[in-house]
Design a protein around this motif. Structure first.
Motif, PDB file in Angstrom:
ATOM      1  N   MET A  33      30.801 -52.400  63.110  1.00  0.00           N
ATOM      2  CA  MET A  33      31.882 -53.186  63.702  1.00  0.00           C
ATOM      3  C   MET A  33      32.544 -52.428  64.843  1.00  0.00           C
ATOM      4  N   GLY A  34      32.670 -51.114  64.707  1.00  0.00           N
ATOM      5  CA  GLY A  34      33.228 -50.299  65.781  1.00  0.00           C
ATOM      6  C   GLY A  34      32.370 -50.356  67.032  1.00  0.00           C
ATOM      7  N   VAL A  35      31.043 -50.301  66.847  1.00  0.00           N
ATOM      8  CA  VAL A  35      30.127 -50.394  67.988  1.00  0.00           C
ATOM      9  C   VAL A  35      30.247 -51.768  68.635  1.00  0.00           C
ATOM     10  N   LEU A  36      30.288 -52.815  67.824  1.00  0.00           N
ATOM     11  CA  LEU A  36      30.427 -54.166  68.361  1.00  0.00           C
ATOM     12  C   LEU A  36      31.751 -54.342  69.097  1.00  0.00           C
ATOM     13  N   ARG A  37      32.812 -53.746  68.563  1.00  0.00           N
ATOM     14  CA  ARG A  37      34.120 -53.817  69.221  1.00  0.00           C
ATOM     15  C   ARG A  37      34.064 -53.158  70.595  1.00  0.00           C
ATOM     16  N   ASP A  38      33.423 -51.990  70.662  1.00  0.00           N
ATOM     17  CA  ASP A  38      33.291 -51.289  71.946  1.00  0.00           C
ATOM     18  C   ASP A  38      32.480 -52.113  72.943  1.00  0.00           C
ATOM     19  N   GLU A  39      31.400 -52.735  72.464  1.00  0.00           N
ATOM     20  CA  GLU A  39      30.592 -53.584  73.342  1.00  0.00           C
ATOM     21  C   GLU A  39      31.397 -54.778  73.836  1.00  0.00           C
ATOM     22  N   LEU A  40      32.187 -55.386  72.954  1.00  0.00           N
ATOM     23  CA  LEU A  40      33.015 -56.529  73.342  1.00  0.00           C
ATOM     24  C   LEU A  40      34.048 -56.121  74.381  1.00  0.00           C
ATOM     25  N   VAL A  41      34.662 -54.969  74.201  1.00  0.00           N
ATOM     26  CA  VAL A  41      35.640 -54.471  75.168  1.00  0.00           C
ATOM     27  C   VAL A  41      34.973 -54.269  76.523  1.00  0.00           C
ATOM     28  N   SER A  42      33.766 -53.718  76.532  1.00  0.00           N
ATOM     29  CA  SER A  42      33.034 -53.506  77.790  1.00  0.00           C
ATOM     30  C   SER A  42      32.740 -54.835  78.477  1.00  0.00           C
ATOM     31  N   ILE A  43      32.296 -55.807  77.697  1.00  0.00           N
ATOM     32  CA  ILE A  43      31.990 -57.129  78.263  1.00  0.00           C
ATOM     33  C   ILE A  43      33.241 -57.763  78.845  1.00  0.00           C
ATOM     34  N   LEU A  44      34.349 -57.699  78.116  1.00  0.00           N
ATOM     35  CA  LEU A  44      35.596 -58.284  78.602  1.00  0.00           C
ATOM     36  C   LEU A  44      36.086 -57.576  79.867  1.00  0.00           C
ATOM     37  N   GLU A  45      35.936 -56.262  79.909  1.00  0.00           N
ATOM     38  CA  GLU A  45      36.339 -55.517  81.111  1.00  0.00           C
ATOM     39  C   GLU A  45      35.477 -55.901  82.305  1.00  0.00           C
ATOM     40  N   GLU A  46      34.172 -56.083  82.081  1.00  0.00           N
ATOM     41  CA  GLU A  46      33.286 -56.495  83.170  1.00  0.00           C
ATOM     42  C   GLU A  46      33.658 -57.882  83.681  1.00  0.00           C
ATOM     43  N   GLU A  47      33.939 -58.799  82.753  1.00  0.00           N
ATOM     44  CA  GLU A  47      34.340 -60.149  83.151  1.00  0.00           C
ATOM     45  C   GLU A  47      35.650 -60.113  83.927  1.00  0.00           C
ATOM     46  N   GLU A  48      36.581 -59.297  83.460  1.00  0.00           N
ATOM     47  CA  GLU A  48      37.877 -59.194  84.119  1.00  0.00           C
ATOM     48  C   GLU A  48      37.735 -58.625  85.525  1.00  0.00           C
ATOM     49  N   SER A  49      36.907 -57.598  85.688  1.00  0.00           N
ATOM     50  CA  SER A  49      36.719 -57.012  87.017  1.00  0.00           C
ATOM     51  C   SER A  49      35.979 -57.985  87.920  1.00  0.00           C
ATOM     52  N   GLY A  50      35.071 -58.790  87.373  1.00  0.00           N
ATOM     53  CA  GLY A  50      34.373 -59.810  88.154  1.00  0.00           C
ATOM     54  C   GLY A  50      35.327 -60.887  88.641  1.00  0.00           C
ATOM     55  N   GLU A  51      36.285 -61.285  87.796  1.00  0.00           N
ATOM     56  CA  GLU A  51      37.283 -62.277  88.187  1.00  0.00           C
ATOM     57  C   GLU A  51      38.197 -61.719  89.269  1.00  0.00           C
ATOM     58  N   GLU A  52      38.557 -60.454  89.174  1.00  0.00           N
ATOM     59  CA  GLU A  52      39.415 -59.835  90.180  1.00  0.00           C
ATOM     60  C   GLU A  52      38.706 -59.773  91.525  1.00  0.00           C
ATOM     61  N   GLU A  53      37.405 -59.492  91.520  1.00  0.00           N
ATOM     62  CA  GLU A  53      36.639 -59.451  92.762  1.00  0.00           C
ATOM     63  C   GLU A  53      36.583 -60.832  93.397  1.00  0.00           C
ATOM     64  N   GLU A  54      36.419 -61.889  92.587  1.00  0.00           N
ATOM     65  CA  GLU A  54      36.388 -63.252  93.105  1.00  0.00           C
ATOM     66  C   GLU A  54      37.721 -63.621  93.727  1.00  0.00           C
ATOM     67  N   GLU A  55      38.825 -63.221  93.091  1.00  0.00           N
ATOM     68  CA  GLU A  55      40.150 -63.508  93.622  1.00  0.00           C
ATOM     69  C   GLU A  55      40.381 -62.779  94.939  1.00  0.00           C
ATOM     70  N   ASP A  56      39.866 -61.572  95.044  1.00  0.00           N
ATOM     71  CA  ASP A  56      40.015 -60.803  96.277  1.00  0.00           C
ATOM     72  C   ASP A  56      39.220 -61.435  97.419  1.00  0.00           C
ATOM     73  N   GLU A  57      38.075 -62.022  97.133  1.00  0.00           N
ATOM     74  CA  GLU A  57      37.228 -62.617  98.162  1.00  0.00           C
ATOM     75  C   GLU A  57      37.793 -63.935  98.676  1.00  0.00           C
ATOM     76  N   GLU A  58      38.474 -64.722  97.857  1.00  0.00           N
ATOM     77  CA  GLU A  58      38.989 -66.033  98.257  1.00  0.00           C
ATOM     78  C   GLU A  58      39.963 -65.965  99.423  1.00  0.00           C
ATOM     79  N   PRO A  59      40.983 -65.080  99.413  1.00  0.00           N
ATOM     80  CA  PRO A  59      41.923 -65.064 100.538  1.00  0.00           C
ATOM     81  C   PRO A  59      41.247 -64.672 101.862  1.00  0.00           C
ATOM     82  N   GLN A  60      40.211 -63.874 101.837  1.00  0.00           N
ATOM     83  CA  GLN A  60      39.544 -63.460 103.075  1.00  0.00           C
ATOM     84  C   GLN A  60      38.810 -64.635 103.708  1.00  0.00           C
TER      85      GLN A  60
END
Length: 108
Positions: free
Chosen positions: A79-106
């Protein structure tokens, strides 16, 4: 118990739990006393054999408890390994959303 130590090192054990009970950390009481155990006799006065049979059953229950604790520790580590993997996935999704938001105003 090795799995318990790994679980604690991974930070997956609540501090309030403390170590596993001594009964689950040591060897079987049957092995340590070297008693020869028999099933309870038919006679009502055979207390020694009845006590030895109870002692053997307690040893069997301890073995089951140790197995269950080992399985729980393994599940906790998984469960600890799965939790770490989930955190990594969520962080990747979050950084991907931030990149999309940064590209829109340009583009405007």
């Amino acid at each position: 118990m090795e799995l318990w130590r790994q679980l604690r090192q991974a930070g997956l054990v609540l501090l309030e739990l403390g170590p596993p009970p001594q009964a689950l950390r040591g060897g079987s009481p049957v092995e340590s006393t070297g008693l020869t155990l028999v099933s309870p006799g038919a006679g009502p006065g055979d207390t020694r054999e009845s006590l030895l049979w109870i002692w053997e059953e307690l040893g069997n229950l301890r073995c089951v408890d140790v197995q269950l604790l080992g399985r729980l520790c393994s599940l906790g580590l998984e469960m600890g390994v799965l939790r770490d993997e989930l955190v990594s996935i969520l962080e990747e999704e979050e950084s991907g959303e931030e990149e999309e938001e940064d590209e829109e105003p340009q583009g405007k």
